[in-house]
Design an enzyme around this catalytic site. Structure first.
Site, PDB file in Angstrom:
ATOM      1  CD  GLU A  83      74.228  13.398   4.513  1.00  0.00           C
ATOM      2  OE1 GLU A  83      75.022  13.183   3.613  1.00  0.00           O
ATOM      3  OE2 GLU A  83      73.801  14.523   4.788  1.00  0.00           O
ATOM      4  CB  CYS A 117      63.933  18.893   2.268  1.00  0.00           C
ATOM      5  SG  CYS A 117      63.270  19.199   3.863  1.00  0.00           S
ATOM      6  CB  CYS A 177      58.160  11.094  -2.140  1.00  0.00           C
ATOM      7  SG  CYS A 177      57.122  10.415  -0.828  1.00  0.00           S
ATOM      8  CB  CYS A 180      63.108   6.418   2.075  1.00  0.00           C
ATOM      9  SG  CYS A 180      61.383   6.674   2.582  1.00  0.00           S
ATOM     10  CB  CYS A 226      67.256  17.054  11.110  1.00  0.00           C
ATOM     11  SG  CYS A 226      66.360  16.252   9.780  1.00  0.00           S
ATOM     12  CB  CYS A 262      62.107  12.789  -1.502  1.00  0.00           C
ATOM     13  SG  CYS A 262      63.177  12.354  -0.122  1.00  0.00           S
TER      14      CYS A 262
HETATM   15  N1  SAH Z   1      59.481  10.120   5.421  1.00  0.00           N
HETATM   16  C1  SAH Z   1      59.107  11.210   6.273  1.00  0.00           C
HETATM   17  C2  SAH Z   1      60.272  12.048   6.752  1.00  0.00           C
HETATM   18  C3  SAH Z   1      61.263  12.442   5.700  1.00  0.00           C
HETATM   19  S1  SAH Z   1      61.574  13.949   5.042  1.00  0.00           S
HETATM   20  C4  SAH Z   1      58.109  12.083   5.570  1.00  0.00           C
HETATM   21  O1  SAH Z   1      57.972  11.979   4.369  1.00  0.00           O
HETATM   22  O2  SAH Z   1      57.445  12.863   6.239  1.00  0.00           O
HETATM   23  C5  SAH Z   1      60.960  15.316   5.829  1.00  0.00           C
HETATM   24  C6  SAH Z   1      60.187  16.240   4.904  1.00  0.00           C
HETATM   25  O3  SAH Z   1      60.970  16.721   3.799  1.00  0.00           O
HETATM   26  C7  SAH Z   1      58.973  15.554   4.279  1.00  0.00           C
HETATM   27  O4  SAH Z   1      57.863  16.411   4.373  1.00  0.00           O
HETATM   28  C8  SAH Z   1      59.400  15.398   2.835  1.00  0.00           C
HETATM   29  O5  SAH Z   1      58.305  15.253   1.974  1.00  0.00           O
HETATM   30  C9  SAH Z   1      60.197  16.661   2.616  1.00  0.00           C
HETATM   31  N2  SAH Z   1      61.055  16.629   1.429  1.00  0.00           N
HETATM   32  C10 SAH Z   1      61.685  15.575   0.887  1.00  0.00           C
HETATM   33  N3  SAH Z   1      62.370  15.943  -0.205  1.00  0.00           N
HETATM   34  C11 SAH Z   1      62.179  17.266  -0.356  1.00  0.00           C
HETATM   35  C12 SAH Z   1      62.636  18.230  -1.302  1.00  0.00           C
HETATM   36  N4  SAH Z   1      63.418  17.875  -2.318  1.00  0.00           N
HETATM   37  N5  SAH Z   1      62.243  19.511  -1.144  1.00  0.00           N
HETATM   38  C13 SAH Z   1      61.448  19.864  -0.119  1.00  0.00           C
HETATM   39  N6  SAH Z   1      60.981  19.008   0.813  1.00  0.00           N
HETATM   40  C14 SAH Z   1      61.338  17.717   0.678  1.00  0.00           C
END
Ligand code: SAH
Length: 392
Positions: free
Chosen positions: A117, A368, A141, A137, A130, A144
């Site tokens: 996306e 996010c 985490c 991935c 974005c 996420c």
């Molecule tokens: N892999 C990279 C970029 C991906 S996401 C990274 O981790 O930085 C971009 C941001 O969104 C990251 O800071 C990630 O931790 C955050 N993110 C992912 N899932 C989220 C969620 N459910 N709520 C808030 N932030 C989230």
């Protein structure tokens, strides 16, 4: 596509089998190549070298992605070049808009069926794209949605660039209400860990920042690369001649909690990752952005705000707090507003500049960690992340 040997999935299911396929990269596209390589490619296809510039001017200068719309090219030339230089990389699955048209999400199917996306976010003074750098991935985490899906594959340079060129075209059409028509910023905050797809992401950044017609001509400073903190790759990035903004997804100031929230912390600890980020800031003179998703009763305690403040005080860093966007079935939730406000207050008290990110796109699962969630049942790729806007 090569099919690898059939292997049992888990000891609990001795009869279950999984067929693992080798990830399949897409066909070559002109956005994979620099101008010299494009010239070589068109000549190899029996066309004069100037066609390379012609195609490039259409694609990067006028944001035309479909060769059939390049009507100044003879039909025979178009037929000859399309498959080899302008294959379709992104097939639209659906497109959604919210925030009165200021946020738009595109869900794409890639040539191998993987889903990714991209999100376009309009503001009064700027438009930001974005983009995804991987299908799925591998960083796992737990908060996420993409992290829950695992990694399908890296995106190619052109698959990354084509997302931006598409979104730049949407912006240019005037579709983003109340915003300028020129896309000016790109954040690598969609699906995937950009620094785990290092060479392609760097090449994509170069393509996005080289002046047209070779590239899109964006400013390096207006590109943000966000990472979980892959220290060797951060150090490699520091050594590149690039002035992109670096965002570090910290999410906890202490190793105990960060080991859980960002599992790669088990390899590279908070002190090490911050050290690499500060070195990046020192080398480029650019403030780093510390991403911190506030999760109720998990990482939002006052003492963690104080500890974070202590780690960042007097550093070239800015904290971007993200209200957690809960993923389906997750036990976690966003922090209550008073807790969030206290967290901000304490950080600012230590002199650390702090903002709370707006939560664009939530109603279209464009925020996010949420992308593609409803589309993934039979697809190989993971849901992604993206309400991504780095406070300036
Ligand atoms: N892999 C990279 C970029 C991906 S996401 C990274 O981790 O930085 C971009 C941001 O969104 C990251 O800071 C990630 O931790 C955050 N993110 C992912 N899932 C989220 C969620 N459910 N709520 C808030 N932030 C989230």
């Amino acid at each position: 596509m090569t099919i690898l040997p059939v292997i049992p999935t888990s000891p609990d299911q001795p009869d279950a089998v999984a067929i693992r396929r080798r990830p399949s990269m897409p066909p070559r596209h002109l956005a994979d190549l620099d101008l010299a390589a494009r010239k070589a490619a068109v000549t190899a296809l029996g066309e004069p070298a100037f066609r390379a510039k012609q195609l490039s001017t259409h694609y990067f200068g006028r944001l035309v992605r479909d060769i059939d719309e390049m009507t100044d090219l003879p039909a025979a030339t178009r037929a000859r070049l399309t498959g080899d230089l302008l294959p379709t990389l992104l097939t639209p699955v659906r497109e959604l808009a919210c925030d009165d048209g200021a946020t738009r999400k595109a869900l794409w199917k890639l040539h191998d069926g993987a889903l990714v996306e991209s999100v376009l976010m309009g503001y009064p003074d700027r438009v930001t794209a974005c983009v995804s750098s991987q299908a799925g991935c591998g960083m796992a985490c737990p908060f996420c949605a993409t992290g829950q899906q695992g990694l399908t594959r890296n995106l190619s340079v052109a698959e990354i660039v084509d997302q931006v060129v598409y979104l730049a075209g949407v912006a240019a059409s005037g579709a983003v209400t109340g915003s300028p028509p020129r896309l000016s910023r790109v954040v690598f905050m969609g699906m995937g860990e950009p620094l785990a797809n290092y060479p392609r992401v760097i090449e994509a950044v170069r393509r996005l920042t080289t002046p047209a017609p070779e590239g899109l001509g964006l400013s390096q400073r207006h590109i943000t690369v966000s990472t979980v903190g892959l220290v060797p790759a951060m150090r490699r990035l520091t050594a590149e001649d690039l002035n992109v903004t670096l965002a570090l997804s910290l999410h906890a100031p202490d190793d105990d909690l960060r080991d859980e929230l960002v599992p790669v912390n088990q390899r590279w600890k908070v002190a090490e990752v911050l050290d690499a980020a500060f070195d990046y800031a020192a080398r480029t003179g650019r403030r780093i952005s510390i991403e911190y998703a506030l999760i109720r009763d998990v990482n939002d305690q006052p003492w963690r705000a104080d500890l974070l403040g202590k780690l960042l005080r007097n550093k070239l860093a800015h904290v971007n707090l993200i209200p957690l966007n809960p993923t389906p079935g997750s036990k976690w939730d966003a922090s209550p507003k008073p807790v969030e406000r206290e967290f901000v207050r304490r950080l600012r008290e230590t002199g650390v500049s702090t903002t709370v990110r707006d939560t664009r796109g939530r109603e279209i699962d464009g925020a996010c960690g949420q992308l593609a969630a409803g589309e993934l049942t039979e697809a190989s790729a993971g849901g992604a992340a993206a309400d991504a806007e780095v406070a300036q």
